[in-house]
Scaffold this active site. Structure first.
Site, short mmCIF file in Angstrom:
data_model
loop_
_atom_site.label_atom_id
_atom_site.label_comp_id
_atom_site.label_asym_id
_atom_site.label_seq_id
_atom_site.Cartn_x
_atom_site.Cartn_y
_atom_site.Cartn_z
N THR A 30 37.48 28.79 39.06
CA THR A 30 36.33 29.22 39.17
C THR A 30 36.51 30.62 39.93
O THR A 30 37.26 30.65 40.95
CB THR A 30 35.37 28.44 40.22
OG1 THR A 30 35.41 27.17 39.35
CG2 THR A 30 34.23 28.76 40.25
N ALA A 87 42.17 32.67 43.97
CA ALA A 87 42.34 31.85 45.42
C ALA A 87 41.67 33.25 46.27
O ALA A 87 41.51 34.29 45.89
CB ALA A 87 43.79 32.02 46.05
N ASP A 88 41.42 32.82 47.51
CA ASP A 88 40.73 34.23 48.52
C ASP A 88 41.79 34.41 49.38
O ASP A 88 41.80 35.71 49.79
CB ASP A 88 39.40 33.40 49.38
CG ASP A 88 38.55 32.91 48.25
OD1 ASP A 88 38.05 33.73 47.76
OD2 ASP A 88 38.20 31.56 48.46
N GLY A 100 37.64 28.59 48.08
CA GLY A 100 36.36 28.04 48.42
C GLY A 100 35.20 29.03 48.44
O GLY A 100 34.15 28.92 48.93
N GLY A 102 33.85 30.99 46.51
CA GLY A 102 32.77 30.59 45.48
C GLY A 102 32.18 29.34 45.53
O GLY A 102 31.33 28.97 44.65
N GLU A 108 38.03 22.25 42.27
CA GLU A 108 39.19 22.94 42.69
C GLU A 108 40.28 22.07 42.94
O GLU A 108 41.54 22.23 42.17
CB GLU A 108 39.07 24.45 42.96
CG GLU A 108 38.27 25.25 42.38
CD GLU A 108 37.93 26.67 43.01
OE1 GLU A 108 37.76 27.60 42.58
OE2 GLU A 108 38.14 26.60 44.47
N LYS A 126 44.86 40.03 48.14
CA LYS A 126 44.47 38.67 48.71
C LYS A 126 45.92 38.15 49.56
O LYS A 126 45.63 37.08 50.09
CB LYS A 126 44.29 37.51 47.64
CG LYS A 126 43.16 37.98 46.68
CD LYS A 126 41.82 37.42 47.07
CE LYS A 126 40.72 37.52 46.14
NZ LYS A 126 40.76 36.92 44.84
C1 A5P Z 1 36.01 29.32 44.29
O1 A5P Z 1 35.77 28.41 45.06
C2 A5P Z 1 37.18 30.13 44.89
O2 A5P Z 1 38.14 29.18 45.31
C3 A5P Z 1 37.72 31.28 44.03
O3 A5P Z 1 39.20 30.71 43.52
C4 A5P Z 1 38.00 32.40 44.78
O4 A5P Z 1 36.67 32.59 45.55
C5 A5P Z 1 38.51 33.67 44.42
O5 A5P Z 1 37.36 34.32 43.59
P1 A5P Z 1 37.69 35.74 42.90
O6 A5P Z 1 38.83 35.71 41.81
O7 A5P Z 1 36.44 36.10 42.48
O8 A5P Z 1 38.07 36.85 44.30
#
Ligand code: A5P
Length: 234
Positions: A30, A87-88, A100, A102, A108, A126
């Site tokens: 996501t 990932a963040d 997380g 998102g 996930e 990141k």
């Molecule tokens: C979603 O819950 C997150 O774990 C996403 O994997 C994370 O926010 C990465 O999003 P972007 O690819 O939009 O940076």
């Protein structure tokens, strides 16, 4: 020079989708980078690749459906061959993650845990030396008792803030709240923090993904880098 982050995210996604093979059960992540994975996978499906996918959010499910990726569920398949997700934050070296941002961390993590291989796709913004450098840690908590849960998390040394969306508490696909938890300093021992948080009543799960990534595909302006944990193949 301004770097086009979407171009990098798309490049990482494209490289990851090359690892998908005929007949696989694929886990879909996501977020915006995972969205590019869904797009590229859909292109391969349109050209004849046969796979079924388990999405990690309602949002991704909807996108996959619209693009023609056949979906399945854990009722049909207990195990996933390969999951690909964004990932963040990614810790260099250990490849541990914060996820997380998102709000999809619970599904996930279930998808990642059920996958034989878990490939993470990110642009190089990141990458961090230690987790928690930029991002507060998202913690999914039940709506019932959340202020008490927040208090217990504070006693673990964090400052939790209830995530808001449009002036109301943000609600996850599972019907829970998210506490974004700032720690005083970056995490030295994310494995311990992950476990302690999850032992707190009211915590459903948290965004630390420790020792779960098989490989991390990082897109730099200069090209793609594939990082693996020692002795692992992507
Ligand atoms: C979603 O819950 C997150 O774990 C996403 O994997 C994370 O926010 C990465 O999003 P972007 O690819 O939009 O940076």
């Amino acid at each position: 020079v301004e770097v086009d982050r979407d171009r990098l995210k798309r490049a990482a996604a494209q490289r990851a989708v090359e690892f998908v093979e005929h007949g696989m059960v694929v886990g879909l992540g996501t977020g915006s980078t995972a969205g590019f994975v869904v797009e590229q996978l859909a292109e391969r499906v349109a050209r004849g690749l046969s796979v079924v996918a388990i999405p990690s959010s309602e949002h991704t499910a909807e996108m996959a459906r619209q693009l023609g990726i056949p979906l399945t569920s854990f009722a049909e398949h207990r195990a996933i061959d390969l999951a690909i997700d964004g990932a963040d934050e990614v810790a260099r070296g250990t490849l541990d993650l914060i996820k997380g941002g998102g709000g999809a961390l619970l599904r996930e993590k279930i998808v990642a845990a059920a996958s034989r291989r878990f490939i993470v796709v990110v642009d190089d913004e990141k990458l961090v030396a230690r987790l928690g450098q930029h991002m507060p840690l998202p913690v999914e908590v039940t709506q019932f008792g959340w202020p008490a849960t927040a208090g217990a998390i504070e006693r673990l040394g964090a400052h939790p803030e209830l995530r808001q969306a449009d002036g109301r508490p943000f609600v996850t696909d599972g019907g829970n709240f998210i506490l974004d938890c700032r720690f005083a300093r970056p995490l030295d021992d994310p494995g311990t923090v992950e476990c302690r948080l999850n032992l707190t009543p009211g915590v459903v799960d948290n965004g630390l993904f420790v020792a779960r990534s098989t490989a991390v595909i990082v897109a730099h302006d200069s090209g793609i880098e594939i990082m693996t944990r020692a002795e692992e193949q992507p």
